[in-house]
Every structure is written in C-alpha cells, then in structure tokens.
Design a protein around this motif. Structure first.
Motif, PDB file in Angstrom:
ATOM      1  N   ILE A  38      48.404  54.017  71.401  1.00 61.37           N
ATOM      2  CA  ILE A  38      48.661  55.418  71.754  1.00 61.37           C
ATOM      3  C   ILE A  38      49.067  55.544  73.214  1.00 61.37           C
ATOM      4  N   ALA A  39      48.477  54.690  74.071  1.00 64.20           N
ATOM      5  CA  ALA A  39      48.781  54.785  75.501  1.00 64.20           C
ATOM      6  C   ALA A  39      50.141  54.201  75.852  1.00 64.20           C
ATOM      7  N   ALA A  40      50.715  53.334  75.011  1.00 56.31           N
ATOM      8  CA  ALA A  40      51.976  52.665  75.336  1.00 56.31           C
ATOM      9  C   ALA A  40      53.135  53.620  75.556  1.00 56.31           C
ATOM     10  N   PRO A  41      53.414  54.617  74.699  1.00 54.11           N
ATOM     11  CA  PRO A  41      54.527  55.534  74.965  1.00 54.11           C
ATOM     12  C   PRO A  41      54.355  56.294  76.271  1.00 54.11           C
ATOM     13  N   MET A  73      55.030  65.025  77.909  1.00 50.02           N
ATOM     14  CA  MET A  73      54.003  65.980  77.513  1.00 50.02           C
ATOM     15  C   MET A  73      54.222  66.470  76.102  1.00 50.02           C
ATOM     16  N   CYS A  74      55.401  66.279  75.543  1.00 44.48           N
ATOM     17  CA  CYS A  74      55.693  66.778  74.200  1.00 44.48           C
ATOM     18  C   CYS A  74      54.970  65.977  73.128  1.00 44.48           C
ATOM     19  N   VAL A  75      54.556  64.739  73.443  1.00 45.57           N
ATOM     20  CA  VAL A  75      53.947  63.907  72.402  1.00 45.57           C
ATOM     21  C   VAL A  75      52.458  63.731  72.600  1.00 45.57           C
ATOM     22  N   ASN A  76      51.901  64.253  73.710  1.00 41.54           N
ATOM     23  CA  ASN A  76      50.463  64.078  73.917  1.00 41.54           C
ATOM     24  C   ASN A  76      49.668  64.767  72.830  1.00 41.54           C
ATOM     25  N   GLY A  77      50.120  65.950  72.446  1.00 43.47           N
ATOM     26  CA  GLY A  77      49.394  66.690  71.410  1.00 43.47           C
ATOM     27  C   GLY A  77      49.287  65.936  70.108  1.00 43.47           C
ATOM     28  N   PRO A  78      50.382  65.491  69.522  1.00 44.64           N
ATOM     29  CA  PRO A  78      50.298  64.726  68.273  1.00 44.64           C
ATOM     30  C   PRO A  78      49.505  63.443  68.423  1.00 44.64           C
ATOM     31  N   GLU A  79      49.612  62.763  69.621  1.00 50.23           N
ATOM     32  CA  GLU A  79      48.844  61.535  69.786  1.00 50.23           C
ATOM     33  C   GLU A  79      47.352  61.822  69.756  1.00 50.23           C
ATOM     34  N   ASP A  80      46.937  62.884  70.433  1.00 50.64           N
ATOM     35  CA  ASP A  80      45.516  63.238  70.407  1.00 50.64           C
ATOM     36  C   ASP A  80      45.077  63.568  68.994  1.00 50.64           C
ATOM     37  N   LYS A  81      45.921  64.304  68.267  1.00 49.04           N
ATOM     38  CA  LYS A  81      45.568  64.628  66.878  1.00 49.04           C
ATOM     39  C   LYS A  81      45.463  63.370  66.042  1.00 49.04           C
ATOM     40  N   LEU A  82      46.384  62.406  66.257  1.00 55.05           N
ATOM     41  CA  LEU A  82      46.344  61.166  65.503  1.00 55.05           C
ATOM     42  C   LEU A  82      45.070  60.393  65.810  1.00 55.05           C
ATOM     43  N   PHE A  83      44.708  60.322  67.122  1.00 57.26           N
ATOM     44  CA  PHE A  83      43.490  59.606  67.484  1.00 57.26           C
ATOM     45  C   PHE A  83      42.260  60.253  66.858  1.00 57.26           C
ATOM     46  N   ARG A 105      46.648  62.644  58.205  1.00 59.63           N
ATOM     47  CA  ARG A 105      47.116  61.606  59.121  1.00 59.63           C
ATOM     48  C   ARG A 105      48.587  61.268  58.856  1.00 59.63           C
ATOM     49  N   ASP A 106      48.981  61.212  57.593  1.00 55.92           N
ATOM     50  CA  ASP A 106      50.393  60.958  57.281  1.00 55.92           C
ATOM     51  C   ASP A 106      51.292  62.062  57.853  1.00 55.92           C
ATOM     52  N   ARG A 107      50.801  63.297  57.726  1.00 55.60           N
ATOM     53  CA  ARG A 107      51.597  64.403  58.278  1.00 55.60           C
ATOM     54  C   ARG A 107      51.727  64.279  59.794  1.00 55.60           C
ATOM     55  N   LEU A 108      50.614  63.897  60.473  1.00 57.35           N
ATOM     56  CA  LEU A 108      50.664  63.732  61.922  1.00 57.35           C
ATOM     57  C   LEU A 108      51.555  62.548  62.311  1.00 57.35           C
ATOM     58  N   ASP A 109      51.538  61.493  61.489  1.00 58.52           N
ATOM     59  CA  ASP A 109      52.434  60.365  61.772  1.00 58.52           C
ATOM     60  C   ASP A 109      53.904  60.803  61.717  1.00 58.52           C
ATOM     61  N   THR A 110      54.208  61.648  60.762  1.00 61.06           N
ATOM     62  CA  THR A 110      55.589  62.150  60.649  1.00 61.06           C
ATOM     63  C   THR A 110      55.962  62.980  61.879  1.00 61.06           C
ATOM     64  N   GLU A 111      55.033  63.869  62.287  1.00 60.49           N
ATOM     65  CA  GLU A 111      55.302  64.690  63.476  1.00 60.49           C
ATOM     66  C   GLU A 111      55.455  63.821  64.722  1.00 60.49           C
ATOM     67  N   LEU A 112      54.592  62.802  64.814  1.00 67.53           N
ATOM     68  CA  LEU A 112      54.667  61.925  65.982  1.00 67.53           C
ATOM     69  C   LEU A 112      55.995  61.163  66.015  1.00 67.53           C
ATOM     70  N   GLN A 113      56.450  60.699  64.866  1.00 68.10           N
ATOM     71  CA  GLN A 113      57.728  59.992  64.810  1.00 68.10           C
ATOM     72  C   GLN A 113      58.878  60.911  65.220  1.00 68.10           C
ATOM     73  N   ARG A 114      58.792  62.178  64.759  1.00 64.72           N
ATOM     74  CA  ARG A 114      59.846  63.127  65.131  1.00 64.72           C
ATOM     75  C   ARG A 114      59.832  63.379  66.646  1.00 64.72           C
ATOM     76  N   ALA A 115      58.599  63.485  67.222  1.00 64.20           N
ATOM     77  CA  ALA A 115      58.505  63.726  68.671  1.00 64.20           C
ATOM     78  C   ALA A 115      59.036  62.532  69.456  1.00 64.20           C
ATOM     79  N   ILE A 116      58.756  61.327  68.956  1.00 64.37           N
ATOM     80  CA  ILE A 116      59.246  60.126  69.643  1.00 64.37           C
ATOM     81  C   ILE A 116      60.779  60.082  69.615  1.00 64.37           C
ATOM     82  N   GLU A 117      61.368  60.471  68.483  1.00 66.99           N
ATOM     83  CA  GLU A 117      62.835  60.494  68.405  1.00 66.99           C
ATOM     84  C   GLU A 117      63.409  61.499  69.403  1.00 66.99           C
ATOM     85  N   ILE A 118      62.752  62.667  69.473  1.00 68.10           N
ATOM     86  CA  ILE A 118      63.228  63.673  70.453  1.00 68.10           C
ATOM     87  C   ILE A 118      63.100  63.127  71.871  1.00 68.10           C
ATOM     88  N   LEU A 119      61.964  62.431  72.137  1.00 70.70           N
ATOM     89  CA  LEU A 119      61.738  61.861  73.461  1.00 70.70           C
ATOM     90  C   LEU A 119      62.824  60.829  73.794  1.00 70.70           C
TER      91      LEU A 119
END
Length: 360
Positions: free
Chosen positions: A135-138, A151-161, A326-340
């Motif tokens: 989680i800390a790598a990105p 800052m756009c991906v911190n929220g989903p990462e915290d939710k995933l953790f 968790r699957d839903r959060l993984d999808t959101e996180l992947q989308r945020a990473i693509e935007i990033l």
C-alpha cells in the motif's frame, strides 16, 4: 504425491497404533481403517511451515491430516484417543498397545499444535507487513515525482487496508467458531459414548435383575419346601420325645437335629443372597438416573452445536460480503491508479514543455 512431499517433509515423531474413522452415516460407530497396527507419524514441511499426521497402509493413505491450532486430541479411555479433522469432515481414532504410547502421542500432538499456532501467527504478521508495504509503494513513487494527485488514492488504499483487516478478523472469528464447533462435536461424541456405555451396563443389569428375580422365586419355593421339611422333622422329634424311646431312636433324634441345623444354615444363606439381590436393585435405579442425566447433557450439547452452526453461517455470510466489498475497492483503486498514471504522464509532458521554453 507422496514422494514429492517426502522430499521436503521430515518425520519428527512415529508410533504404532490401530487406526479408526467415525462412521460418516451414523457419526457414532467406529470403522477400522487398518486390519492391524500401522505406523502413525508427524511430519514437518519446512517450505510451507506446515505439520501433518500421516499413516500409510499398503499403498493407501489412511491418515493425511494437516494439524491446525483448532484441533484437540482427546483421551477417551486408557489406551484410546481421538481428534476431529474439519477439512476431511471426519474423526480419527487411535488404539494403542500401552498407556505410555497414548501419553507420548498426546504430548506430541499438543506440541505440534502449539507450533502450528505460532507458525500461523508469524504468517499472518508477515502478510500484514507485506500488505502495508504494497500500500505504501504507490505513495513513495508519487513523493519522488512530487505529484499532488497522490491524495486521490489515499482514500481507497485506507479502505482496502481496513477491508483486509476486517477480512483477517472475520477469518479469525470463523476459525474460533469452528474450533468451538469441533470441541462441541467431540464432547457430543464423548457423551454419546458414555450414553452407550450406560445403556450397555443398563441392559446387563436388567438381564441380571431378571435372572435374580427368577432365582428369588425358585429360592422362595425351596425355602417353603425347607420350612415344611423342618416342621415335619420337628414333629418327628417331638413324637419321639413323647414316646420316650431310647437306643436306636436316640441316634435317629441326633440325625434329625443335625439335618435341622443344616437346613437352618441353608435358609440363612438364602436370606443373605436375597438381601444382596435387593441391594443390586438400588444400583440399577442409580444407573437409570445416570443414563437420564447423560441424555439431558447430550441434548444440551446438540442445542449448543445448532447455535454454533447458525453463528458459522452468519460469519460466512459476513465474510462473503466483506470479500465483495474488497473486490469493489480493488476496482476503485485500480481506476484511481490509472488516473494517477495519466496525471503523472501529463505532468511529465508539462515539465518537458517548460524545460524547452526555458532553454529558448
């Protein structure tokens, strides 16, 4: 299968015992898994950090059980013990030749179970550490590039953790409930075994009581016959004394007196046997009372098992919901990473454009 495992597994303890499995149809009777005593061994897999109990009869694996912290080995008699394997959905029983062998196996089982518990705790700590690093790598990458969109991906990462933490908590709760259910099943089987023992003793006592009652009736008839014979002999003695006979009649009188004493001793012995049989009747009533108590405890255990099964179903449902989240959060996180990535690429283009402008 076995040669591959034997290359990386090492035996740590071996003994010989007769192997049994619980009847899957009745869940009460034991089915022999081997015709004679076989070798039962504990193996340790250093690659997977797993302990197993293995027993092979001929070319067939009689026991292939992974030891988990939730397992419990129970001594049900001086030379017999058992444990439940929830993965194989069965209960194994081992009959040893001596009490010492049973004690050694029980102590080794406890030792291996504690080692498996420590290995699981270390594995969970390692997984949590790896999760935190992933989680800390990105975030580290974004700091090197000095990119505000991190800052756009911190929220989903915290939710995933938090989701993964909840997943681990639910798994621990599920293991705890399964352990309780396994212990409840073992307790239920022990109560059933106790009930069967009481029923067997009860049937033996009933048979002995019926036989004793038949003997009592026979002895009563003999007692009446002896009493009649005693009265007849007393009358003969009285007649002889009334006639005042001497000589041979005196000898007959002595014989009659001796026979009378023997009959009285026999009557006394029969009375004592009757008292002993009456005392056995009270023992029979005590056994019936113990049987009723065992049946009551068995019903209580069945009710508790039903409650545990209901709690396991609820936990599994909650775990399924958590996995979906968790699957839903993984999808959101992947989308945020693509935007990033797109933002970083745009910033890189902007930086190159600024550098060209500065050079001009």
């Amino acid at each position: 299968m076995f040669p591959h495992h034997r290359e990386r597994e090492q035996p740590i303890f071996s003994t010989r015992a007769h192997v049994f499995q619980i009847d899957p149809a009745t869940k009460r009777n034991w089915i022999p898994a081997s015709k004679h005593a076989v070798t039962v061994s504990f193996f340790y897999d250093s690659n997977r950090n797993v302990y197993r109990i293995i027993s092979v009869g001929g070319t067939k694996a009689i026991i292939n059980c992974i030891v988990t912290p939730s397992m419990t080995f129970t001594k049900t008699s001086q030379k017999f013990g058992q444990w439940a394997d929830s993965r194989a959905n069965t209960v194994y029983g081992l009959g040893f030749a001596t009490e010492q062998q049973l004690h050694q196996f029980s102590e080794k089982f406890k030792e291996v179970k504690d080692a498996a518990r420590l290995a699981r705790e270390k594995s969970q700590d390692k997984e949590l550490a790896n999760t935190a690093l992933n989680i800390a790598a990105p975030q580290d990458l974004s700091d090197d590039l000095q990119s505000p969109p991190v800052m756009c991906v911190n929220g989903p990462e915290d939710k995933l953790f938090r989701s993964q933490s909840a997943d681990i908590t639910l798994s621990s709760e599920k293991e705890r409930i399964k352990k309780m259910l396994s212990e409840g099943s073992i307790c239920e089987m022990n109560l059933e075994a106790e009930l069967f023992t009481l029923q067997d003793s009860n049937s033996k006592l009933v048979a002995a009581l019926h036989e004793a009652n038949a003997n009592v009736e026979q002895w009563k008839k003999q007692l009446v016959a002896y009493q009649e014979e005693t009265e007849r002999l007393r009358e003969q003695v009285a007649d002889l004394e009334a006639h005042g006979g001497h000589g041979p009649s005196d000898l007959l009188k002595d014989e009659l007196t001796q026979s009378l004493e023997e009959l009285e001793a026999l009557l006394k012995a029969k009375d004592e046997e009757i008292h002993i049989l009456q005392s056995k009747k009270s023992e029979y009533h005590d056994m019936e009372r113990e049987r009723d108590q065992a049946i009551h405890r068995l019903r209580e255990v069945e009710m508790r098992n039903s409650e545990l099964e209901r709690r396991i179903q609820n936990t599994e449902q909650n775990l399924s919901n958590s996995l979906d989240e968790r699957d839903r959060l993984d999808t959101e996180l992947q989308r945020a990473i693509e935007i990033l990535d797109i933002k970083i690429f745009d910033l890189n283009d902007l930086r190159q454009s600024l550098v060209k402008l500065i050079d001009k």
